[in-house]
Design a protein around this motif. Structure first.
Motif, short mmCIF file in Angstrom:
data_model
loop_
_atom_site.label_atom_id
_atom_site.label_comp_id
_atom_site.label_asym_id
_atom_site.label_seq_id
_atom_site.Cartn_x
_atom_site.Cartn_y
_atom_site.Cartn_z
N SER A 167 -6.87 7.21 1.53
CA SER A 167 -6.45 7.37 2.93
C SER A 167 -4.94 7.24 3.08
CB SER A 167 -7.15 6.33 3.82
OG SER A 167 -8.54 6.57 3.87
N THR A 168 -4.35 6.29 2.34
CA THR A 168 -2.91 6.08 2.43
C THR A 168 -2.14 7.31 1.95
OG1 THR A 168 -3.28 3.73 1.98
CG2 THR A 168 -1.02 4.54 1.78
N ILE A 169 -2.55 7.87 0.82
CA ILE A 169 -1.88 9.05 0.27
C ILE A 169 -2.06 10.25 1.20
CG2 ILE A 169 -1.91 10.72 -1.62
CD1 ILE A 169 -2.54 8.41 -3.51
N GLN A 226 0.83 -1.20 0.00
CA GLN A 226 0.00 0.00 0.00
C GLN A 226 0.86 1.26 0.00
OE1 GLN A 226 -3.07 -1.45 3.22
NE2 GLN A 226 -3.81 0.43 2.34
N PHE A 227 1.89 1.26 0.85
CA PHE A 227 2.77 2.42 0.92
C PHE A 227 3.54 2.62 -0.38
CE2 PHE A 227 2.44 2.12 5.65
CZ PHE A 227 2.04 3.43 5.86
N ARG A 228 3.98 1.51 -0.96
CA ARG A 228 4.67 1.61 -2.25
C ARG A 228 3.74 2.18 -3.31
NH1 ARG A 228 7.65 -4.32 -2.45
NH2 ARG A 228 9.43 -3.82 -1.10
N GLY A 229 2.50 1.68 -3.33
CA GLY A 229 1.54 2.18 -4.30
C GLY A 229 1.26 3.66 -4.12
N ALA A 230 1.16 4.11 -2.86
CA ALA A 230 0.94 5.54 -2.59
C ALA A 230 2.13 6.37 -3.04
CB ALA A 230 0.67 5.75 -1.10
N ALA A 231 3.35 5.85 -2.78
CA ALA A 231 4.56 6.56 -3.20
C ALA A 231 4.63 6.67 -4.72
CB ALA A 231 5.80 5.85 -2.66
N VAL A 232 4.25 5.58 -5.41
CA VAL A 232 4.23 5.60 -6.87
C VAL A 232 3.21 6.61 -7.39
CG1 VAL A 232 3.58 4.23 -8.90
CG2 VAL A 232 5.07 3.25 -7.17
N GLU A 267 2.23 14.73 -10.93
CA GLU A 267 2.73 15.99 -10.38
C GLU A 267 1.66 16.72 -9.59
OE1 GLU A 267 4.98 20.13 -11.79
OE2 GLU A 267 4.32 18.65 -13.28
N LYS A 268 0.41 16.56 -9.97
CA LYS A 268 -0.67 17.25 -9.26
C LYS A 268 -0.77 16.76 -7.82
CE LYS A 268 -3.39 17.68 -13.51
NZ LYS A 268 -4.62 17.25 -14.20
N ILE A 269 -0.66 15.44 -7.62
CA ILE A 269 -0.74 14.88 -6.27
C ILE A 269 0.46 15.33 -5.45
CG2 ILE A 269 -0.84 12.76 -4.93
CD1 ILE A 269 -2.17 11.38 -7.26
N ALA A 270 1.65 15.32 -6.05
CA ALA A 270 2.85 15.75 -5.34
C ALA A 270 2.76 17.22 -4.94
CB ALA A 270 4.08 15.52 -6.22
N ILE A 294 2.16 9.35 -5.91
CA ILE A 294 2.66 10.71 -5.68
C ILE A 294 3.76 11.05 -6.67
CG2 ILE A 294 3.83 12.21 -4.01
CD1 ILE A 294 2.41 10.61 -1.80
N ALA A 295 4.66 10.06 -6.94
CA ALA A 295 5.79 10.32 -7.83
C ALA A 295 5.37 10.42 -9.29
CB ALA A 295 6.83 9.22 -7.66
#
Length: 386
Positions: free
Chosen positions: A301-303, A150-156, A162-165, A158-159
């Motif tokens: 929620s994770t993001i 889940q954390f990896r998916g959230a990091a992906v 660009e809008k999410i980051a 965001i990366a």
């Protein structure tokens, strides 16, 4: 930062309704620990409070957005709901709760822990309402997804978008400045131990926040200006408002007299602080609106809890060094952060008209999940990856 992020991120897989119930239970337990004079028990209460806060700022919003979309309601209604939540919840209810807590402690002489006991009762009522009337919804209910994936998916996510980051950076910069302001406004208004009416000033701040949320409701009800557009101006105004302590320090001669009532410089700063609180009132429903547009449902929620990691680190660093720098330096730092948030908001506005990356974001998340599953089936996959 540590426990809250992990528990808050479980909401996507375990269910947002269940996470909201967990919030109620966790905070009730945190309130109960206030009756103990032992540091270890109080620290357990703070851990529970940290978990509950992360759930409060992610699970409820995630449940609302998912339920709203599932029932096919108009998207515009979501903006109105966010605005009313800030106006009634963060504003009016906060004022009433403060007054009620004051009555319990002072008028009824029930002691300083009485407001926590009252909070536990209201939390139990809220939990009963959730259990009796809410339906469950999930982000990604797949069974083969562990927390690390889940954390990896959230990091992906965001990366890759660009809008999410940008949204995460903007939120961290503004909320970091806001929480720093919470710790600084009292010494800023009473540098010589002036007698200031803390309760009245807090109520004034909440009133300013209510006015801001009401303005945000009117702005979001229109097609123009868009949220991404007017938030640039809000960040600039909030930055200027936190510059007032620095400006008054240079223009108004500081008083050397101990005690007394609030000074003229304090009155000027109070005006700026009320302006900042009005910007806070505009910020909350507006950032909720942008999160509902840009953050993918599968990992909402994770993001959102990912966003809180740099925020909590920033606040910890500021509090640890709060006595190392003059208060004007701290306000100047917050003002700079808010200007940076305005620049990032301008960038978000520039790219928001482009086609959304949400589909590629979902694809990247699924690719990460598939790769993790493949590694579990094939030990040579790791060597292949290298």
């Amino acid at each position: 930062m540590l426990f809250g992020t992990i528990v808050g991120s479980l909401a996507d897989k375990q269910g947002r309704r269940r996470a909201c119930v967990t919030y109620c239970i966790t905070y009730i337990l945190s309130c109960i620990t206030k009756h103990s004079p032992q540091y270890k028990i109080l620290m357990v209460g703070r851990v529970l409070g940290g978990i509950a806060t992360s759930l409060l700022f992610s699970a409820f919003e995630s449940w609302l957005v998912a339920e709203h979309n599932k029932r096919g309601f108009e998207q515009q209604w979501l903006s109105l709901t966010f605005s009313k939540a800030i106006f009634l919840g963060n504003g009016l209810v906060a004022i009433l709760a403060g007054l009620f807590g004051n009555v319990l402690v002072d008028s009824l002489s029930l002691g300083p822990v009485a407001p926590f006991d009252a909070a536990a009762i209201f939390l139990a009522i809220g939990m009963a309402i959730i259990l009796s009337s809410w339906t469950e919804n999930f982000g990604d209910p797949s069974e083969n997804k562990d927390l690390l994936t889940q954390f990896r998916g959230a990091a992906v996510a965001i990366a890759s978008d660009e809008k999410i980051a940008l949204l995460g950076a903007i939120q961290s910069l503004f909320e970091g400045s806001m929480y720093t302001f919470v710790f600084l406004w009292t010494p800023a208004l009473s540098p010589n131990d002036e007698e200031i009416p803390h309760g009245f000033i807090f109520a004034t701040f909440m009133l300013a926040s209510m006015l801001g949320s009401s303005l945000a409701s009117r702005l979001m009800a229109r097609s123009s200006p868009r949220v991404e557009s007017y938030m640039q101006i809000v960040f600039v105004i909030s930055s200027a408002s936190l510059m007032l302590p620095i400006i008054t320090n240079f223009l108004v001669a500081p008083s050397k007299v101990k005690g007394g009532s609030i000074s003229f410089a304090g009155c000027l700063q109070l005006l700026g602080f009320c302006t900042f609180e009005a910007c806070v009132g505009i910020f909350w429903p507006s950032i909720m609106k942008m999160r509902s547009q840009y953050i993918p449902e599968e990992a909402r929620s994770t993001i959102m809890n990912f966003f809180r990691i740099p925020l909590n680190i920033f606040v910890c660093i500021v509090l640890y060094n709060v006595n190392a720098f003059p208060i004007t330096v701290m306000f100047g730092m917050c003002s700079i952060f808010l200007l940076v948030a305005s620049i990032l908001q301008r960038r978000l506005m520039a790219i928001s008209d482009k086609p959304s990356n949400i589909h590629s974001t979902k694809s990247n998340i699924y690719q990460m999940e598939n790769w993790t599953a493949m590694k579990e089936r094939d030990p040579e996959a790791e060597a292949l990856n290298d």
